[in-house]
Design an enzyme around this catalytic site. Structure first.
Site, PDB file in Angstrom:
ATOM      1  N   VAL A 161      91.151 113.916  18.663  1.00 24.23           N
ATOM      2  CA  VAL A 161      91.751 113.105  17.601  1.00 24.23           C
ATOM      3  C   VAL A 161      93.092 113.657  17.140  1.00 24.23           C
ATOM      4  O   VAL A 161      93.766 113.043  16.310  1.00 24.23           O
ATOM      5  CB  VAL A 161      90.802 112.974  16.378  1.00 24.23           C
ATOM      6  CG1 VAL A 161      89.568 112.192  16.755  1.00 24.23           C
ATOM      7  CG2 VAL A 161      90.420 114.353  15.817  1.00 24.23           C
ATOM      8  N   GLY A 162      93.514 114.798  17.687  1.00 18.79           N
ATOM      9  CA  GLY A 162      94.813 115.345  17.290  1.00 18.79           C
ATOM     10  C   GLY A 162      95.172 116.581  18.094  1.00 18.79           C
ATOM     11  O   GLY A 162      94.308 117.306  18.572  1.00 18.79           O
ATOM     12  N   GLY A 196      98.263 119.747  17.945  1.00 17.22           N
ATOM     13  CA  GLY A 196      99.401 120.279  17.207  1.00 17.22           C
ATOM     14  C   GLY A 196      99.860 121.613  17.747  1.00 17.22           C
ATOM     15  O   GLY A 196      99.436 122.054  18.822  1.00 17.22           O
ATOM     16  N   THR A 197     100.711 122.266  16.973  1.00 19.88           N
ATOM     17  CA  THR A 197     101.326 123.522  17.397  1.00 19.88           C
ATOM     18  C   THR A 197     100.291 124.617  17.626  1.00 19.88           C
ATOM     19  O   THR A 197     100.357 125.358  18.610  1.00 19.88           O
ATOM     20  CB  THR A 197     102.337 123.994  16.337  1.00 19.88           C
ATOM     21  OG1 THR A 197     103.261 122.941  16.078  1.00 19.88           O
ATOM     22  CG2 THR A 197     103.087 125.227  16.811  1.00 19.88           C
ATOM     23  N   PHE A 198      99.332 124.715  16.715  1.00 20.45           N
ATOM     24  CA  PHE A 198      98.405 125.850  16.745  1.00 20.45           C
ATOM     25  C   PHE A 198      97.034 125.515  17.319  1.00 20.45           C
ATOM     26  O   PHE A 198      96.251 126.414  17.589  1.00 20.45           O
ATOM     27  CB  PHE A 198      98.241 126.425  15.336  1.00 20.45           C
ATOM     28  CG  PHE A 198      99.535 126.890  14.737  1.00 20.45           C
ATOM     29  CD1 PHE A 198     100.177 128.011  15.228  1.00 20.45           C
ATOM     30  CD2 PHE A 198     100.120 126.200  13.693  1.00 20.45           C
ATOM     31  CE1 PHE A 198     101.382 128.450  14.694  1.00 20.45           C
ATOM     32  CE2 PHE A 198     101.327 126.617  13.150  1.00 20.45           C
ATOM     33  CZ  PHE A 198     101.964 127.743  13.651  1.00 20.45           C
ATOM     34  N   GLY A 199      96.737 124.231  17.460  1.00 18.67           N
ATOM     35  CA  GLY A 199      95.415 123.880  17.965  1.00 18.67           C
ATOM     36  C   GLY A 199      95.246 122.385  18.146  1.00 18.67           C
ATOM     37  O   GLY A 199      96.123 121.587  17.807  1.00 18.67           O
ATOM     38  N   VAL A 254      92.289 119.083  17.705  1.00 24.34           N
ATOM     39  CA  VAL A 254      91.110 118.710  16.931  1.00 24.34           C
ATOM     40  C   VAL A 254      90.310 117.656  17.701  1.00 24.34           C
ATOM     41  O   VAL A 254      90.868 116.699  18.245  1.00 24.34           O
ATOM     42  CB  VAL A 254      91.517 118.160  15.545  1.00 24.34           C
ATOM     43  CG1 VAL A 254      90.285 117.655  14.791  1.00 24.34           C
ATOM     44  CG2 VAL A 254      92.212 119.246  14.735  1.00 24.34           C
ATOM     45  N   LYS A 306      88.159 122.114  15.333  1.00 23.08           N
ATOM     46  CA  LYS A 306      89.537 122.537  15.576  1.00 23.08           C
ATOM     47  C   LYS A 306      89.515 123.721  16.538  1.00 23.08           C
ATOM     48  O   LYS A 306      88.961 124.773  16.230  1.00 23.08           O
ATOM     49  CB  LYS A 306      90.205 122.931  14.250  1.00 23.08           C
ATOM     50  CG  LYS A 306      91.669 123.322  14.347  1.00 23.08           C
ATOM     51  CD  LYS A 306      92.214 123.576  12.936  1.00 23.08           C
ATOM     52  CE  LYS A 306      93.677 123.973  12.954  1.00 23.08           C
ATOM     53  NZ  LYS A 306      94.203 124.150  11.572  1.00 23.08           N
ATOM     54  N   ASP A 329     101.592 123.689   1.617  1.00 17.46           N
ATOM     55  CA  ASP A 329     101.911 122.678   2.632  1.00 17.46           C
ATOM     56  C   ASP A 329     101.259 121.335   2.312  1.00 17.46           C
ATOM     57  O   ASP A 329     100.703 120.675   3.193  1.00 17.46           O
ATOM     58  CB  ASP A 329     101.469 123.164   4.020  1.00 17.46           C
ATOM     59  CG  ASP A 329     102.093 122.334   5.147  1.00 17.46           C
ATOM     60  OD1 ASP A 329     103.132 121.690   4.893  1.00 17.46           O
ATOM     61  OD2 ASP A 329     101.535 122.321   6.255  1.00 17.46           O
TER      62      ASP A 329
END
Length: 413
Positions: A10-11, A13-16, A18, A33, A125
């Site tokens: 479902v996603g 990104g930079t660090f992981g 999901v 995650k 954030d």
């Protein structure tokens, strides 16, 4: 990890990345995650800010970390599953949200923030991508940049997505605090009313220009410390008078405008705390149960929407005090009616908005029938195009068109 069956990604990104998954034993849907870097010891895992902060927190408006798993040097976080994030709701929305919806969401987020700050952390954030939504419940997520309030400065200056970054961070102040979260909430609240970002800067300098365009250039009286910060980096503020927020946020009530204006104050000391925001007249139809009382009462785990559960709450009286470690004085005029706190034994409540009969009638109206002012075009300097795209549900990082992608880089400090 064998206890979980992966359903779909479902996603990313930079660090992981999901994944939506199901617990085979309990049949529960969860979000997992998977971190991209490898972790070679448990000590390394549990020292992560996201782990340290979330392990200490349990609140209806903070996403729940169910489990941390390290397997073959890969780290997995197992979270409760939420349907989408606030950014997705905003970008897919065809018409404005009702003020009842905005009030209910913001009230829940401020409750979560009050708890986070009382636990000794600030988020750093906050943005629509990091506010997760399921039905009428909203929860704060992605604590990867969270800091302890007691931790020693200097802090990293490049934190948070630029559009929600507080002025003191933009001006590279080495010292800042939980007031940065309150600035972000002011910007988010305005965006909920208009479906467009309030300060969509394309660079740090443009971001400050956008802020000046809205709230006016700071003076020595307004924010002396800010002028010193600007001078230290040889920056000169553009000389702008700003506009009245009601021009940019025409569908918001006077109380809502007043709260947004307070949250988006140049001087961090003049922004309300989360506890003070909960007492603002904008939330006079809402009630707040301090964490110190929740353990003594049968409080449900999640707050209801502003439009239901009202008939069960006839005995509820609005809490108008402060929690022990909060500031004693409120920055706002009192709401129209304050009622003393009843004894804990009289409570059988849920946390949410809408305790008056009038609010109940209004709350039961469908959004489709709500009569909202026509959406007005923003002045040319304030327009922002292209703020939509594919978003990670739990990562809080966007894979979007070029104009926004450049804004979402994070450096952990």
């Amino acid at each position: 990890m064998e206890r979980y069956k992966i359903i779909k990604e479902v996603g990313d990104g930079t660090f992981g990345s999901v994944w939506r998954a199901i617990n085979k034993q309990a049949g529960e849907i969860v979000a997992i995650k998977k971190m991209k870097r490898k972790y070679y010891s448990w000590e390394e895992c549990i020292s992560l800010r996201e782990v340290k902060s979330l392990r200490k927190m349990s609140h209806p408006n903070i996403v729940k970390l169910k489990e941390v798993i390290r397997e073959n040097d890969i780290l997995y976080f197992v979270f409760e599953y939420m349907e989408c994030n606030l950014y997705q709701l905003i970008k897919d929305r065809g018409k404005l949200f009702s003020e009842t919806e905005v009030r209910n969401w913001c009230f829940q987020v401020f409750q979560g923030l009050a708890y986070i700050h009382q636990q000794g952390y600030f988020h750093r954030d906050l943005k629509p991508e990091n506010l997760l939504v399921s039905k009428n419940i909203i929860k704060i997520a992605d604590f990867g940049l969270a800091r302890e309030i007691s931790s020693q400065p200097p802090y990293t200056e490049y934190v948070s997505t630029r559009w929600y970054r507080a002025p003191e961070v933009l001006l590279q102040s080495p010292m800042y605090n939980s007031a940065v979260d309150m600035w972000a909430m002011g910007a988010i609240m305005a965006e909920l009313f208009t479906l467009c970002p309030l300060f969509p800067g394309s660079s740090e300098a443009d971001e400050i220009y956008r802020i000046c365009s809205v709230i006016g250039t700071p003076t020595e009286i307004v924010w002396a410390e800010g002028l010193k910060l600007a001078s230290a980096i040889n920056y000169q503020f553009p000389q702008l008078t700003g506009v009245h927020l009601s021009v940019l946020v025409p569908s918001a009530s006077e109380d809502a405008i007043n709260l947004i204006k307070s949250l988006c104050s140049w001087d961090p000391c003049k922004r309300p705390t989360a506890l003070e925001a909960l007492q603002h007249p904008f939330f006079q139809s809402c009630f707040y149960i301090p964490p110190s009382l929740r353990s003594k009462m049968a409080v449900t785990r999640t707050p209801p929407s502003a439009t239901r559960g009202l008939s069960e709450q006839k005995s509820v009286r609005r809490y108008s005090g402060t929690v022990s470690d909060s500031k004693p004085a409120s920055k706002f005029p009192p709401a129209k009616s304050h009622v003393p706190l009843t004894t804990a034994s009289n409570y059988n409540v849920k946390i949410g908005c809408g305790v008056s009969e009038t609010a109940e009638k209004l709350g039961n109206l469908t959004v489709g029938n709500a009569r909202l002012p026509a959406k007005q075009a923003l002045p040319a300097p304030m327009k922002a195009g292209g703020c939509h795209g594919q978003t990670d549900l739990f990562l809080g990082r966007s894979q979007e068109i070029q104009t926004r992608r450049s804004f979402t880089k994070k450096v952990v400090g």
